[in-house]
Design an enzyme around this catalytic site. Structure first.
Site, mmCIF file in Angstrom:
data_model
loop_
_atom_site.group_PDB
_atom_site.id
_atom_site.type_symbol
_atom_site.label_atom_id
_atom_site.label_comp_id
_atom_site.label_asym_id
_atom_site.label_seq_id
_atom_site.Cartn_x
_atom_site.Cartn_y
_atom_site.Cartn_z
ATOM 1 N N HIS A 1 -38.969 23.064 -43.671
ATOM 2 C CA HIS A 1 -39.619 23.094 -45.115
ATOM 3 C C HIS A 1 -38.700 23.202 -46.155
ATOM 4 C CE1 HIS A 1 -43.663 21.584 -43.619
ATOM 5 N NE2 HIS A 1 -42.754 21.199 -43.270
ATOM 6 N N HIS B 1 -38.670 14.896 -35.315
ATOM 7 C CA HIS B 1 -39.736 13.835 -34.729
ATOM 8 C C HIS B 1 -39.014 13.350 -33.557
ATOM 9 C CE1 HIS B 1 -42.231 13.518 -38.419
ATOM 10 N NE2 HIS B 1 -41.793 14.687 -38.619
#
EC number: 1.11.1.21
Length: 735
Positions: free
Chosen positions: A261, A98
């Site tokens: 993920h 992020h």
């Protein structure tokens, strides 16, 4: 104390509390041209001092020791914020992702390069919920290594260490990210005034330039699907556009989603609106920079609320494997909702029900989950083809994820020459815009003088030489350190064909410069060579000197050889396309209409060139009198002696205030000045030209260059600003 009576700034009330406030010029006049973005992060605001050399500090760091400290920290779960599965690695991966993932290729803004995740608005974006805890967990590392390790480098290094500690081999790590000390105010994150708004779209879901994320406060896309609608195919559209605007192709996109993920889980223990408090910037002072206070249960561990989705993607969320694709393809998925009410997907297959361990209770098991955006990897034909190849070939996934992660976390650092540390890969990547190393003796002062004479005798005007050099160098973006004159990519696709560069005239100029280059290089016996990149800049410098001489100033424009010429194989054409100036106030060029005014776009371009307001001002005034306008336009050329380096632009612009009257022409962006007495038309200029007499701050700067004793000051300032732009990409030079 009576705040309103005694405070010179005035007083007000916020939630019953007296506060001080100021009605700024921006509030009084919302359309006022904002020049503050040109003076962000001033030296006075840097606690390290002006002489601080972060590169030298980082190079003195024992990086292996730092990594060992991070490895140890990741498996020491803290009661105040327990680690999922006993490992903070997945949290650190999300934090690093992020930090870097705000990068966008449209203007080079965003990214991890300055450690801005610790400032508003990023520290309070909904998508960054609970990353304040990740940074706080890292404080002991930052405290220990201090000035030798920036927050920008630490956030990315922690992400790399997290991957390595869970069995993944990364492609490398480079340091060199220099922290800033205040929020960046130049970045347009979107028009919305509330979190998760999506006013950035026009009809047919056309995302406004240069934005990349789909909603305010998200890094990429909404995991539940567009606007929360659980449609995997629609989500694929958003993913492709968003990741594409962040410089990722389909294969890199699939690798990043699958690789990221593979680790960790989502957190949606309960409905956020009922239990979660304000973000860090809105939280109370007693929270000490922490936000999202959670009143559900313990507020942490099994009770954590972050995205609203709940669960893990794989059977072993703290180990690198191919479990993401195994679950994606081996199970059939049906829509469900998390405990927080978020749309997500669960396997139809009953055998999947207890395949995933609980993050905190060893006695509990769960089914895996997928977000709508994960199902897009299976629903979209192009993504599905890549995904199945990665499923069948785990080694290809590992390689693709390593390269995509390295690109994601280093894309905003610029060229390979800026990378520091023992883990820098041995070869630059194509997205780092490589240029050849200089492997020959460089031209000396005598050669420079001779080459200047040849260039000035080649039949090219001062205006053309200046324009060519400016076109080459001014592609530089201080945001992601791309562009610039080094590499001479102005002679290659796509730059040679950009409308702003006047391809026909450019080709003529380059041909003459190339002829000089070839003749010079052919005549050398000791291996000495001159690059076209150097000759382009040298030609501009020679032209500026000649123009100054015509004005009565004998000057030498600083020039340092050492640029090299990139090849087409070293140039990613698609990647360079976003660098094309569609509007360039320095050349009075408007190639397409914009929702922003021409003067706002000038300031934006000046910011990309790392210019101050005085530098921007003197360059515009100088380039106008030198005749560097697009297409030879006379707009803004307020002089009777073109191609002469005078302060006439400022002198004549300011004179019009009393002797002439400006009126808009049929083209609302062009204005004409006529004599107040006779009505005779004298000058014509654009909004960019007139703003230097209209805006009070720019007028003050114009006055400084327009006084009777300012000619030498103007010439010196122009040469300094010109030299700065010519050398913006010279990371090989001392700074």
């Amino acid at each position: 104390m009576d705040v309103e009576a005694k405070c010179p700034m005035g007083g007000g009330k916020v939630e019953g509390r007296a506060v001080l406030f100021e009605m700024t010029n921006r509030l009084w006049w919302p359309n006022h041209l904002d020049l503050s973005v040109l003076h962000q992060n001033p030296p006075a605001g840097n606690p390290m001092g002006e002489g601080f050399n972060y590169a030298a500090e980082f190079e003195s760091l024992d990086l292996a020791a730092v990594k060992q400290d991070i490895f140890a920290l990741m498996t020491e779960s803290q009661d105040w914020w327990p680690a999922d599965y006993g490992h903070y690695g997945p949290l650190f991966i999300r934090m690093a992702w992020h930090a870097a993932g705000t990068y966008r290729i449209g203007d080079g803004r965003g990214g991890a390069g300055a450690g801005t995740q610790r400032f508003a608005p990023l520290n309070s974006w909904p998508d960054n919920a609970n990353l304040d805890k990740a940074r706080l967990l890292l404080w002991p590392i930052k405290e220990k290594y201090g000035r030798k390790l920036s927050w920008g480098d630490l956030l990315i290094l922690a992400g790399n260490c997290a991957l390595e500690s869970m069995g993944f081999k990364t492609a490398g790590f480079a340091g060199g990210r220099v922290d800033i000390w205040e929020p960046e105010n130049d970045i347009f994150w979107g028009p919305e005034r509330e979190w998760l708004g999506d006013e950035r779209y026009s009809s047919d879901r056309d995302l406004a330039h240069p934005l990349a994320a789909v909603q305010m406060g998200l890094i990429y896309v909404n995991p539940e699907g567009p606007n929360g609608k659980p449609d995997p195919m629609a989500a694929a559209h958003d993913i492709r556009e968003t990741f594409g605007r962040m410089a990722m192709n389909d294969e890199e996109t699939v690798a990043l989603i699958a690789g990221g993920h593979t680790f960790g889980k989502c957190h949606g223990a309960a409905e956020p609106s009922q239990y979660v408090g304000a973000e860090p910037e809105g939280a109370g002072i007693e929270r000490q920079g922490l936000g999202w206070d959670n009143s559900f249960g313990s507020g942490r561990g099994v009770h954590t609320i972050t995205s609203g989705l709940e669960g893990a993607w794989t059977k072993n969320p703290i180990q690198w494997d191919n479990g993401y694709f195994e679950n994606l393809f081996e199970y059939e998925w049906e829509l469900t909702k998390s405990p927080a009410g978020a749309h997500q997907w669960t396997p139809k297959n009953p055998e999947a029900a207890s395949t995933v361990p609980d993050a905190h209770d060893p006695h509990k098991r769960h089914a895996p989950m997928m977000a709508t955006t994960d199902l897009a990897m299976r629903a979209d034909p192009a993504y599905e083809k890549i995904s199945r190849r990665f499923y069948d070939n785990p080694d290809q996934l590992a390689h693709a994820f390593a390269e995509a992660w390295y690109k994601l976390t280093h894309r905003d650092m610029g060229p390979y020459a800026r990378l520091l540390g023992p883990e820098v890969p041995s070869e630059p990547r194509i997205w780092q815009d490589p240029v050849p190393a200089s492997d020959h003796p460089l031209i000396d002062d005598a050669d420079i003088a001779e080459l200047k004479a040849q260039i000035l005798a080649a039949g090219l005007s001062i205006a053309r030489l200046v324009t060519t050099a400016w076109a080459s160098a001014s592609t530089f973006r201080g945001t992601d350190k791309r562009g610039g004159a080094n590499g001479a990519r102005i002679r290659l696709v796509p730059q040679k064909d950009w409308a702003v560069n006047e391809p026909t005239e450019l080709a003529t100029a380059l041909a003459k410069l190339e002829a000089i280059q070839q003749d010079f290089n052919a005549g050398q016996t000791g291996g000495k060579q001159v690059s076209l990149a150097d000759l382009i800049v040298l030609g501009g410098c020679a032209a500026v000197e000649q123009a100054a001489k015509k004005a009565g100033h004998d000057i030498t424009v600083p020039f340092t050889p050492g640029r090299t010429d990139a090849s087409p194989d070293q140039t990613d054409v698609e990647s360079f396309a976003p660098l094309e100036p569609k509007i360039d106030g320095f050349r009075n060029y408007v190639g397409e209409k914009s929702v922003y005014s021409a003067e706002e776009m000038l300031v934006d371009r000046a910011h990309l060139l790392t210019l101050s307001a005085p530098e921007m001002t003197v360059l515009v005034g100088g380039l106008r009198v030198l005749g560097a306008n697009y297409g030879g336009s006379k707009l803004g050329v307020f002089t009777e002696r073109p191609e002469t380096l005078t302060n006439d632009f400022f002198v004549n612009l300011l004179k019009t205030s009393t002797s002439m009257k400006w009126e808009a022409s049929p083209d609302a962006d062009v204005f004409e000045a006529s004599d107040r007495a006779t009505g005779e038309k004298k000058w014509a200029g654009t909004r960019v030209d007139l703003i230097f007499g209209s805006n009070s701050q720019l007028r003050a700067l114009s006055e400084a260059y327009a006084t009777a004793d300012a000619q030498q000051t103007f010439v010196d300032a122009f040469v300094a600003a010109w030299t700065k732009v010519m050398n913006l990409d010279r990371f090989d030079l001392p700074r």
